[in-house]
Design a protein around this motif. Structure first.
Motif, PDB file in Angstrom:
ATOM      1  N   SER A  13      10.540   5.587   3.305  1.00  0.00           N
ATOM      2  CA  SER A  13       9.790   4.951   2.386  1.00  0.00           C
ATOM      3  C   SER A  13       8.507   4.145   3.132  1.00  0.00           C
ATOM      4  O   SER A  13       7.356   3.890   2.681  1.00  0.00           O
ATOM      5  N   SER A  16       6.498   7.313   4.617  1.00  0.00           N
ATOM      6  CA  SER A  16       5.948   8.676   3.586  1.00  0.00           C
ATOM      7  C   SER A  16       5.139   7.911   2.425  1.00  0.00           C
ATOM      8  O   SER A  16       5.324   6.905   2.029  1.00  0.00           O
ATOM      9  N   ALA A  18       3.512   8.945  -1.300  1.00  0.00           N
ATOM     10  CA  ALA A  18       3.720   9.854  -2.303  1.00  0.00           C
ATOM     11  C   ALA A  18       2.475  10.210  -2.852  1.00  0.00           C
ATOM     12  O   ALA A  18       1.321   9.504  -2.696  1.00  0.00           O
ATOM     13  N   SER A  20       0.824  10.745  -5.892  1.00  0.00           N
ATOM     14  CA  SER A  20       1.532  10.615  -7.077  1.00  0.00           C
ATOM     15  C   SER A  20       0.162  11.071  -8.254  1.00  0.00           C
ATOM     16  O   SER A  20       0.531  11.705  -9.249  1.00  0.00           O
TER      17      SER A  20
END
Ligand SMILES: Cc1cc2nc3c(=O)[nH]c(=O)nc-3n(C[C@H](O)[C@H](O)[C@H](O)COP(=O)(O)OP(=O)(O)OC[C@H]3O[C@@H](n4cnc5c(N)ncnc54)[C@H](O)[C@@H]3O)c2cc1C
Ligand SMILES: *[C@@H]1O[C@H](CO)[C@@H](O)[C@H](O)[C@H]1NC(C)=O
Ligand SMILES: *[C@@H]1O[C@H](CO)[C@@H](O)[C@H](O)[C@H]1NC(C)=O
Ligand SMILES: *[C@@H]1O[C@H](CO)[C@@H](O)[C@H](O)[C@H]1NC(C)=O
Ligand SMILES: *[C@@H]1O[C@H](CO)[C@@H](O)[C@H](O)[C@H]1NC(C)=O
Ligand SMILES: *[C@@H]1O[C@H](CO)[C@@H](O)[C@H](O)[C@H]1NC(C)=O
Length: 526
Positions: A13, A16, A18, A20
Motif C-alpha cells: 500500500s 502502489s 490504485a 480508481s
C-alpha cells in the motif's frame, strides 16, 4: 493473518497507487501508448489521488497553504524524469480535455502551480533538476525544477569568482522565477535573472521541444519574464553567469522608532538608487508579529567588495546610518547567500539544497513601485497600519537604479526599469490556517494597499509578475479576454503586454496553457 502478510500489505500500500477513477485509467492508458513510457516507468511517474505519497508530494513544495479547498487539487500528479514524459503528459491531457499545471519550486504567491478550479494534472519537475556549468564560456544549462539554492551551490563548487543575480530565497524554483523576472541582492550591479537567459528548451502545446532557434526570437523574448507558463513548459534555461569578487561584505543594522528609523528610511529613499552599483541596501520594516505594538526597521545590505572600501563609501553616501567596521561581516559570495537566507556564514552550504523551508506559512502579498520619495507622515501612516496587525506584517523595500536604469523597458517583458526608486512589497503571514483568519488578513492587506495609493506609481499602478496578485483582475477565470486581462497585464508588463498577447496568439492559438493570469489571446471576447 500472519505477520508476513501484514508486512506485505503495508509495503504494497505504500508503493502502489490504485487507479480508481475513469480519468486515471484513461490517462494511464494514453501514457502507455506513447513512446518511451512503459508500464514500469509509469508507476514511478504517475501519482493518483489514492497514492499514499500523493498528499505528501502535493504539500511538500506548497509554499503558501492559504487555500483549504480540496476540490481544487490535481486529479493526478506526474513526476517525470525525462522530457519525453512531459511531452506525453501534454498530449494525453489534451486528448482527455484536462488542463496542465507545471510546478517547479511551488512558490507561486497565488498557488497557481498546484491549484485550479478546472480539472487538471500537475507536472511536478522535482526530478528535472540537473545543472551543468561551463566555465569556458561562463554559462550554465539549468533544468527548470532546480532551485536557486541548488544553482548557487553548484556555481560555488565550480568557481569562487562566479555567481548569478537572482532571488534571495534559496527554495524558489528556476522554472517560475525566470519566467517572471527574478531579482535579488545583485540587481543594481547586474539587472535581473531573466536578463541573463541566453537560450531555453520549451515544450509547446503539441508536445514539440524547441530551443531558442526553433521557437524564434519573439517567443524567446516572451518567456524571459513574460509568463513562460502561457507559452509552454520550460525544461531548461541556459544562463550567463556573472563574476563576483572573492570577498563581499554584509551587514544588518536595526533601528527602532526611537532610534530614528523613520528619518533614516525617509533619507534612504533619496539615495539608495544612486549608491555605487556594488552597494545594495534594502529595508525591512516590520511589526513584532504580536500585539506588542513594536516596530523595527532593518537595513540589510550586500556590498560587492571588502570592508576597507565599504566604510569610506558609506561615510560618503549614507553617513546618517553610522556604519562601523564592527557592524560588517566579510565573506565569500556564496556565504552571503546563506547570510541573506537567514543562516550564519559558517553554516554548511548544504543548507541551500533544502527544498523544505522553515518559513512556510499562509501569506498574502502585494507590491508597488515607488517613483517619488514618500513623505515622513506617509511612512508613519504605514507603520501605524503594521502595528494594527496581530501577526507578522512587513514592508520590504528593494532599491533599483544602477544597471536597472540602463536596460530598456522593452528589452524583455519585465518593464520596471529607469525611473523607479525602489520596489515595495507588502506581506502578511499567519500560522493558523482558517477561512476566518485568511479573510481578516487579506482584508487588512487590501486596506494597506488602498492607503499607499497616493504614494506609488500611477497609470498604471505597476506590479511585479512574480509577486502575483489575483486581486488585480476583476473576474478571475482562466479564459480571460484581452481587454479584461489588460487591467493586470498593463500593471505587470506595461507597453509589452500587447506584444505578449500577439506572440501568445500565434504560438498557442487554442490557449491550451492558461490560468487566471496567463497571457490572453489577442482577439478573444469577454
Ligand atoms: C518565500 C519566497 C521568497 C521569494 N523571494 C523572491 C526574491 O527574492 N526575488 C524575486 O524576484 N522573487 C521572489 N519570490 C517570488 C518568486 O520569484 C515567484 O513566486 C516565482 O514565480 C516562483 O517560482 P517557482 O518555480 O518556485 O514557483 P511555481 O509555483 O512552481 O511556479 C510559479 C508559476 O510559474 C509556472 N511555472 C513553474 N515552472 C514552470 C516551467 N518549468 N515552465 C513553465 N511555467 C512554469 C507555474 O505554473 C506558476 O504559474 C519569492 C517567493 C517566495 C514564496
Ligand atoms: C470550494 O470549491 C467548490 C467548488 O469549486 C465551491 O463550490 C466552494 O464554494 C468552495 N469552498 C470554499 C470554502 O471556497
Ligand atoms: C563550453 O563552452 C565552450 C565555448 O563556447 C565550448 O567550446 C564547449 O563545447 C562547451 N562545453 C560543453 C561541455 O558544452
Ligand atoms: C568621513 O568623512 C568625513 C568628512 O567627509 C571625514 O572627515 C572622515 O575622516 C571620514 N571618516 C571615515 C571613517 O572615512
Ligand atoms: C530542511 O529544513 C526543514 C525546515 O527547517 C527541517 O525541518 C529539515 O530537517 C531540513 N532538512 C534537512 C535534510 O536538513
Ligand atoms: C473562451 O471564451 C471564448 C469566448 O467566450 C469561447 O468562444 C471559448 O470557447 C472559450 N474557451 C474555453 C476553453 O472555455
Amino acid at each position: 493473518m500472519g505477520y508476513l502478510a501484514v508486512f506485505l500489505m503495508v509495503l504494497l500500500s505504500s508503493v502502489s497507487c490504485a487507479t480508481s477513477t475513469l480519468v486515471e485509467k484513461k490517462f494511464k492508458e494514453c501514457m502507455l501508448t506513447k513512446v518511451s513510457v512503459n508500464s514500469e516507468s509509469i508507476e514511478k511517474v504517475i501519482l493518483t489521488s489514492s497514492c499514499s505519497l500523493y498528499p505528501q508530494v502535493l504539500e511538500a513544495l506548497e509554499q503558501n497553504p492559504r487555500w483549504l479547498n480540496s476540490s481544487w487539487k490535481p486529479l493526478l500528479i506526474l513526476r517525470p524524469f525525462q522530457e519525453s514524459e512531459i511531452q506525453s503528459t501534454i498530449l494525453c491531457s489534451k486528448q482527455l480535455g484536462l488542463k496542465v499545471k507545471v510546478r517547479s519550486g511551488g512558490h507561486d504567491y497565488e498557488g497557481l502551480s498546484y491549484l485550479s478550479k478546472a480539472p487538471f494534472v500537475m507536472v511536478d519537475l522535482i526530478n528535472i533538476n540537473s545543472i551543468h556549468i561551463n566555465l569556458s564560456d561562463e554559462t550554465a544549462w539549468v533544468q527548470a525544477g532546480a532551485s536557486l539554492g541548488e544553482l548557487y551551490y553548484k556555481i560555488s563548487k565550480t568557481s569562487k569568482v562566479h555567481g548569478f543575480p537572482a532571488g534571495i530565497c534559496p527554495s524558489v524554483g528556476l522554472g517560475g522565477h525566470l519566467s517572471g523576472g527574478g531579482f535579488g541582492t545583485m540587481l543594481r550591479k547586474h539587472g535581473i535573472a531573466a536578463d541573463h537567459v541566453v537560450d531555453a528548451y520549451l515544450i509547446d502545446a503539441n508536445g514539440k521541444i524547441h530551443d531558442r532557434k526553433s521557437m524564434g526570437e519573439d517567443v524567446f523574448w516572451a518567456i524571459r519574464g513574460g509568463s513562460a507558463t502561457s507559452f509552454g513548459v520550460i525544461v531548461a534555461w541556459k544562463i550567463k553567469l556573472v563574476t563576483v569578487p572573492p570577498i563581499v561584505t554584509g551587514f544588518n543594522i536595526q533601528k527602532t522608532l526611537h532610534e530614528g528609523a523613520t528619518k533614516l528610511i525617509h533619507k534612504w529613499q533619496y539615495i539608495a538608487h544612486e549608491f555605487h552599483e556594488d552597494l545594495f541596501i534594502r529595508v525591512l520594516a516590520q511589526n513584532n508579529g504580536d500585539n506588542s505594538k513594536t516596530f523595527k526597521a532593518t537595513f540589510n545590505s550586500l556590498f560587492l567588495g571588502g570592508i576597507d572600501k565599504l566604510i569610506p563609501l558609506m561615510n560618503e553616501s549614507f553617513p546618517e546610518l553610522g556604519l562601523q567596521a564592527k557592524d560588517c561581516t566579510e565573506m565569500s559570495w556564496i556565504q552571503s547567500v546563506l547570510f541573506f537566507a537567514g543562516f550564519n556564514k559558517e553554516d554548511p552550504l548544504e543548507l541551500l539544497l533544502n527544498r523544505t523551508t522553515s518559513y512556510k506559512s499562509s501569506f498574502k502579498a502585494k507590491c508597488d513601485f515607488v517613483k517619488e520619495p514618500i513623505p515622513e507622515t506617509g511612512l508613519e501612516g504605514a507603520w501605524k497600519m503594521l502595528l494594527e496587525e496581530d501577526t507578522i506584517a512587513m514592508l520590504i523595500m528593494e532599491p533599483y537604479g544602477g544597471r536597472m536604469d540602463e536596460i530598456s523597458e522593452s528589452e524583455i517583458p519585465f518593464p520596471h526599469r529607469k525611473g523607479n526608486l525602489y520596489n515595495m512589497q507588502y506581506m502578511v503571514k499567519w500560522d493558523v490556517s482558517s477561512i476566518e483568519a485568511s479573510k481578516r488578513h487579506v482584508q487588512w492587506m487590501k486596506m494597506l494597499y488602498r492607503y499607499m495609493t497616493p504614494f506609488v506609481s500611477k497609470s498604471p499602478r505597476a506590479a511585479y509578475f512574480n509577486y502575483k496578485d489575483l486581486d488585480l483582475g476583476k473576474n478571475n477565470h482562466d479564459n480571460t479576454s484581452y481587454s479584461e486581462a489588460s487591467v493586470w497585464g498593463n500593471k505587470y508588463f506595461k507597453g509589452n503586454f500587447k506584444r505578449l498577447a500577439q506572440i501568445k496568439t500565434k504560438f498557442d492559438p487554442h490557449n491550451f496553457f492558461r490560468n487566471e493570469q496567463s497571457i490572453p489571446l489577442l482577439n478573444s471576447f469577454p
